[in-house]
Design an enzyme around this catalytic site. Structure first.
Site, mmCIF file in Angstrom:
data_model
loop_
_atom_site.group_PDB
_atom_site.id
_atom_site.type_symbol
_atom_site.label_atom_id
_atom_site.label_comp_id
_atom_site.label_asym_id
_atom_site.label_seq_id
_atom_site.Cartn_x
_atom_site.Cartn_y
_atom_site.Cartn_z
ATOM 1 C CG HIS A 88 30.003 21.053 -20.600
ATOM 2 N ND1 HIS A 88 30.501 22.310 -19.216
ATOM 3 C CD2 HIS A 88 29.288 21.740 -21.729
ATOM 4 C CE1 HIS A 88 29.313 23.007 -20.212
ATOM 5 N NE2 HIS A 88 29.004 22.795 -21.330
ATOM 6 C CE1 TYR A 134 32.471 18.986 -11.611
ATOM 7 C CE2 TYR A 134 33.713 19.043 -13.364
ATOM 8 C CZ TYR A 134 33.231 19.310 -12.476
ATOM 9 O OH TYR A 134 31.842 20.303 -12.708
ATOM 10 C CE1 TYR A 194 32.409 22.896 -11.470
ATOM 11 C CE2 TYR A 194 31.147 22.579 -9.097
ATOM 12 C CZ TYR A 194 31.545 22.260 -10.047
ATOM 13 O OH TYR A 194 30.511 21.278 -10.621
ATOM 14 C CE LYS A 231 32.541 12.821 -9.018
ATOM 15 N NZ LYS A 231 32.516 12.444 -11.052
ATOM 16 N N PRO A 250 27.053 18.720 -3.227
ATOM 17 C CG PRO A 250 24.553 20.584 -3.385
ATOM 18 C CD PRO A 250 26.113 19.641 -2.570
HETATM 19 P P1 FAD Z 1 15.355 9.995 -5.452
HETATM 20 O O1 FAD Z 1 16.003 11.042 -6.017
HETATM 21 O O2 FAD Z 1 15.598 11.652 -4.477
HETATM 22 O O3 FAD Z 1 14.349 9.580 -5.442
HETATM 23 C C1 FAD Z 1 13.650 8.973 -4.662
HETATM 24 C C2 FAD Z 1 12.391 8.590 -4.453
HETATM 25 O O4 FAD Z 1 11.464 7.986 -3.394
HETATM 26 C C3 FAD Z 1 11.342 10.021 -5.064
HETATM 27 O O5 FAD Z 1 10.655 9.836 -6.250
HETATM 28 C C4 FAD Z 1 10.445 9.802 -2.731
HETATM 29 O O6 FAD Z 1 9.653 10.726 -3.752
HETATM 30 C C5 FAD Z 1 10.473 8.488 -3.361
HETATM 31 N N1 FAD Z 1 10.759 7.701 -1.881
HETATM 32 C C6 FAD Z 1 10.712 8.328 -0.414
HETATM 33 N N2 FAD Z 1 9.927 7.784 0.396
HETATM 34 C C7 FAD Z 1 9.437 6.936 -0.494
HETATM 35 C C8 FAD Z 1 8.556 6.121 0.255
HETATM 36 N N3 FAD Z 1 8.546 5.424 1.480
HETATM 37 N N4 FAD Z 1 7.491 5.074 -0.786
HETATM 38 C C9 FAD Z 1 8.135 5.053 -2.145
HETATM 39 N N5 FAD Z 1 8.916 6.175 -2.513
HETATM 40 C C10 FAD Z 1 9.302 7.417 -1.748
HETATM 41 N N6 FAD Z 1 22.995 15.750 -7.590
HETATM 42 C C11 FAD Z 1 24.787 17.006 -7.702
HETATM 43 O O7 FAD Z 1 24.991 16.138 -8.615
HETATM 44 N N7 FAD Z 1 23.932 17.922 -8.726
HETATM 45 C C12 FAD Z 1 23.161 19.035 -7.969
HETATM 46 O O8 FAD Z 1 22.952 19.893 -7.562
HETATM 47 C C13 FAD Z 1 22.276 18.391 -6.552
HETATM 48 N N8 FAD Z 1 21.077 18.642 -6.779
HETATM 49 C C14 FAD Z 1 20.216 18.350 -5.669
HETATM 50 C C15 FAD Z 1 19.345 18.875 -4.382
HETATM 51 C C16 FAD Z 1 17.484 18.383 -3.648
HETATM 52 C C17 FAD Z 1 16.947 19.641 -3.273
HETATM 53 C C18 FAD Z 1 18.173 17.028 -3.660
HETATM 54 C C19 FAD Z 1 17.188 16.770 -3.199
HETATM 55 C C20 FAD Z 1 19.300 16.013 -4.419
HETATM 56 C C21 FAD Z 1 20.354 16.854 -5.304
HETATM 57 N N9 FAD Z 1 21.364 16.241 -5.921
HETATM 58 C C22 FAD Z 1 22.106 17.030 -7.139
HETATM 59 C C23 FAD Z 1 21.432 14.808 -5.647
HETATM 60 C C24 FAD Z 1 21.213 13.935 -6.792
HETATM 61 O O9 FAD Z 1 19.546 14.869 -7.182
HETATM 62 C C25 FAD Z 1 20.327 12.730 -6.469
HETATM 63 O O10 FAD Z 1 21.656 12.165 -6.133
HETATM 64 C C26 FAD Z 1 19.913 11.977 -7.130
HETATM 65 O O11 FAD Z 1 18.546 12.115 -7.205
HETATM 66 C C27 FAD Z 1 19.685 10.532 -6.502
HETATM 67 O O12 FAD Z 1 18.421 9.669 -7.152
HETATM 68 P P2 FAD Z 1 17.699 8.638 -5.824
HETATM 69 O O13 FAD Z 1 16.963 8.073 -7.622
HETATM 70 O O14 FAD Z 1 17.931 7.952 -5.736
HETATM 71 O O15 FAD Z 1 17.008 8.855 -5.337
HETATM 72 C C1 DHB Z 2 25.441 21.302 -11.184
HETATM 73 C C2 DHB Z 2 24.920 21.063 -10.206
HETATM 74 C C3 DHB Z 2 26.120 20.515 -9.480
HETATM 75 O O1 DHB Z 2 25.927 20.595 -8.340
HETATM 76 C C4 DHB Z 2 27.372 20.775 -9.821
HETATM 77 O O2 DHB Z 2 28.344 20.377 -9.063
HETATM 78 C C5 DHB Z 2 27.748 21.051 -10.895
HETATM 79 C C6 DHB Z 2 27.050 21.795 -12.024
HETATM 80 C C7 DHB Z 2 23.595 21.668 -12.210
HETATM 81 O O3 DHB Z 2 22.300 21.584 -11.171
HETATM 82 O O4 DHB Z 2 23.995 22.353 -13.547
#
Ligand code: FAD
Ligand code: DHB
Length: 391
Positions: free
Chosen positions: A75, A386, A202, A298, A294
């Site tokens: 994009h 962004y 948005y 980021k 979200p």
């Molecule tokens: P996570 O993906 O949370 O991974 C952490 C892992 O650790 C998980 O698999 C969990 O099961 C595991 N874990 C937890 N506790 C334990 C334990 N005690 N022992 C062993 N394993 C454990 N970001 C965006 O930019 N746009 C979005 O639309 C967006 N939507 C989101 C929706 C939801 C519901 C959530 C929760 C987050 C969203 N995010 C979004 C944020 C983005 O997905 C996260 O920033 C990203 O997943 C971070 O990755 P991570 O690996 O740090 O954490």
């Molecule tokens: C998406 C999620 C976001 O939080 C955003 O700012 C833009 C796109 C997505 O899931 O595609």
């Protein structure tokens, strides 16, 4: 009880933990990933979708960007709609771009890469406990299939998300947390219908914020600002599409294709930062260390950059026997993290409907968005933040 040894013990197999393991393996550093969920559960989560160019470069370096670069949607601009008014912000002046590629797909690519090198996480582990993290011999204890295990490590990486156990291993008198909880959530759906437009939109609307995103030319990912006390079961597909249509400018509403949703979930919005990100031999990365609302897309990008920085610090430790990068990890990462927190909180504040807001508050939001689309300097600053094109 079994005892094993690794160089870096990683808790969590989200994008942070999987990518860290992958980067370390390519540098010849041994790691073990412990995950409390099943492989299918981890692969089934639908989350973020927008990946910055800098993050793509890191994923390429990790050898996991091949499908992303083939199938991801590049994009070069984004749209902001304020009521009926539509504005496009072009990334061209900054030579910036973003890749739209689901976190679900990225997780699959990372998992496949880990499997190919025999480094799959240990799934469905329970009761992970961090011990002696302030010493040179930290250790992880956990249970799997009813048996107790000990993993001796040189270092521990806490990549276990916001609800994980690693952050709590930093003593309360060392750890400071900063938090803002927003009085609304996002209701997200995935549906096999063409997106309303070829770029993300948005929407700042009287009825509340909405976002039209996508996963492909045939798959839409859309979000609606919702009340925190609402339940997914209260949102039939019909009600979701009706509400999205009501928040779209009329000419876009005409392009809205409805269809059955494949997934529907509600996420609360939060800004959160833990400081410092290091305690002894424990390092926090990704959502374990910080949460952004979200709105700025980021969360995933921050996680990728944290882990790249952490991997480089481990490489310097093992190859050059120098700890300057490990010692600097927390301060360097936090500067970058706070900038993303600022942008995400700002974009959230100008686009959402806050309870109890006055007509003055709404006019301020509109003026802020007007400033953004009218001023080339404001647009440039927006694009830089962004797209993550800032150095
Ligand atoms: P996570 O993906 O949370 O991974 C952490 C892992 O650790 C998980 O698999 C969990 O099961 C595991 N874990 C937890 N506790 C334990 C334990 N005690 N022992 C062993 N394993 C454990 N970001 C965006 O930019 N746009 C979005 O639309 C967006 N939507 C989101 C929706 C939801 C519901 C959530 C929760 C987050 C969203 N995010 C979004 C944020 C983005 O997905 C996260 O920033 C990203 O997943 C971070 O990755 P991570 O690996 O740090 O954490
Ligand atoms: C998406 C999620 C976001 O939080 C955003 O700012 C833009 C796109 C997505 O899931 O595609």
């Amino acid at each position: 009880m079994s005892t094993a040894r690794t160089q870096v013990g990683i808790i969590g197999s989200g994008p942070s933990g999987l990518l860290l393991a992958q980067l370390l393996e390519r540098a010849g550093i041994d790691s073990v990933v412990l995950e409390r969920r099943s492989r299918d559960y981890v692969l089934g989560r639908v989350r973020a979708g927008v990946i910055e160019q800098g993050a793509v470069a890191i994923l390429r370096e990790a050898g996991v960007a091949e499908r992303l670069e083939r199938e991801g949607l590049k994009h070069h601009g984004v749209e902001i709609a304020v009521g009926e008014q539509r504005y496009r912000i072009d990334f061209a002046a900054q030579a910036a771009s973003l890749t739209v590629y689901g976190q679900t797909e990225l997780t699959k690519d990372l998992m496949d890469a880990r499997e190919a090198s025999g480094g799959l996480p240990r799934f469905e582990v329970e009761e992970v406990v961090l011990e002696d993290v302030a010493t040179a011999r930290p250790r992880l204890r956990y249970r799997q299939d009813g048996a107790a295990h000990v993993l001796d490590c040189d270092f521990i990486a806490g990549c276990d998300g916001f609800h994980g156990v690693s952050r709590a291993a930093i003593p309360a008198d060392v750890l400071t947390t900063h938090e803002r909880v927003y009085p609304f959530g996002w209701l997200g759906v995935l549906a096999d219908v063409p997106p309303v437009s070829s770029e993300l939109i948005y929407l700042s609307h009287e009825r509340g914020f909405a976002l039209c995103s996508m996963r492909s030319a045939a798959r839409s990912r859309c979000y609606l600002q919702c009340d925190l006390d609402t339940e997914v079961s209260a949102w039939s597909d019909e009600r979701f599409w009706d509400e999205l249509e009501a928040r779209l400018p009329t000419e876009l509403a005409a392009h809205l294709t409805r269809g059955p949703t494949l997934e529907k979930s509600i996420a609360p919005l939060r800004s959160f930062v833990a400081e410092p990100l290091r305690y002894g031999r424990l390092f926090l990365a990704g959502d374990a260390a910080h949460i952004v609302p979200p709105t700025g897309a980021k969360g995933l990008n921050l996680a990728v950059r944290d882990v790249q920085q952490l991997a480089a610090a481990f490489v310097t430790h093992y190859r050059e026997k120098r700890d300057t990068l490990l010692d600097g990890y927390s301060a360097t990462a936090l500067r970058r993290i706070w900038r993303a927190e600022r942008f995400s909180a700002w974009l959230t504040s100008v686009l959402h409907r806050f309870p109890g807001r006055t007509s003055f508050d709404r006019r301020m939001q509109i003026a802020e968005l007007d400033q953004l689309v009218s001023s080339s300097a404001a647009r440039a600053a927006f694009v830089e933040a962004y797209t993550g094109s800032q150095a």
